[in-house]
Design an enzyme around this catalytic site. Structure first.
Site, PDB file in Angstrom:
ATOM      1  N   PRO A 153       0.837  -1.187  -0.039  1.00  0.00           N
ATOM      2  CA  PRO A 153      -0.101  -0.185  -0.018  1.00  0.00           C
ATOM      3  C   PRO A 153       0.905   1.177  -0.149  1.00  0.00           C
ATOM      4  CG  PRO A 153       0.164  -1.089   2.409  1.00  0.00           C
ATOM      5  CD  PRO A 153       0.754  -2.059   1.434  1.00  0.00           C
ATOM      6  N   CYS A 154       2.117   0.999   0.243  1.00  0.00           N
ATOM      7  CA  CYS A 154       3.039   2.373   0.100  1.00  0.00           C
ATOM      8  C   CYS A 154       2.694   3.070  -0.997  1.00  0.00           C
ATOM      9  CB  CYS A 154       4.200   1.914   0.338  1.00  0.00           C
ATOM     10  SG  CYS A 154       5.652   3.509   0.507  1.00  0.00           S
ATOM     11  N   GLY A 155       2.634   4.313  -1.080  1.00  0.00           N
ATOM     12  CA  GLY A 155       2.155   5.161  -2.195  1.00  0.00           C
ATOM     13  C   GLY A 155       0.861   5.279  -2.706  1.00  0.00           C
TER      14      GLY A 155
END
Length: 207
Positions: A153-155
């Protein structure tokens, strides 16, 4: 369930737990209406566990036993038919939806990443080879306490902010929560060749 409008001034690409549940219910209803030939999404309640905050979303979306669109049973008769389970789970840390998945053969044998790469579209496979364990990671499913693969889920909040602020609805003052999850899946679903019908986007209310 009533829609909640996300105001432009506070639009940072994230969702609250309450907004996620509303978006999830609307998303599953639209999917059933316009994707009736595919397996359906259903809302599964979470098990009550100690240590979960009061405002944690008590459930997640599940679509199981999916054969990816790229598989041709005639052309690929020598290949094993693989099945995929997808869960959309709210991340309280990132405040965004996260796609968890597992892949397995007809006999239940779990697939590893190298085998999954053969099922997904070529551009997704290329990205997987170049950024393995940052694009797709394996971690404990927050609801099932078992290892599943996940799209990291980063970004997510950054590209969702860009995606939503480019929507025509923003000009009118905001974006509905229903539009958030449909727009989000229109991006992440492409990793597996799962496309959102245009009718789903056209049938979402705006502010």
């Amino acid at each position: 369930m009533a829609s909640i409008n996300i105001n432009i001034s506070s639009l940072d690409g994230t969702l609250s737990a309450a907004e996620f549940k509303i978006a999830a219910c609307a998303f599953s209803e639209l999917w059933e209406k316009f994707n009736s030939a595919l397996p359906q999404w259903s809302w599964l309640p979470s098990s009550k566990r100690p240590g979960i905050p009061f405002n944690h979303v008590e459930g997640y979306l599940s679509m199981e036993n999916v054969i990816l669109p790229g598989f041709d049973q005639v052309q690929d008769y020598c290949r094993e038919v693989n099945h995929y389970d997808f869960h959309i789970v709210y991340s309280a840390s990132y405040r965004v939806p996260v796609l968890y998945f597992r892949a397995y053969q007809s006999d239940g044998q779990t697939l590893v990443l190298d085998e999954i790469e053969k099922d997904i579209p070529p551009n997704s496979g290329k990205l997987l080879r170049e950024s393995k364990w940052t694009f797709i990671t394996q971690e404990e499913h927050p609801q099932l306490n078992r290892p599943w693969y996940t799209l990291h889920p980063c970004g997510t909040s950054d590209w969702m902010k860009l995606l939503l602020t480019n929507e025509a609805s923003v000009v009118q003052g905001g974006v509905t929560t229903e539009k958030y999850l449909v727009s989000w899946f229109s991006v992440v679903g492409q990793v597996f060749g799962l496309k959102i019908p245009f009718e789903m986007l056209d049938n979402i209310g705006t502010s």
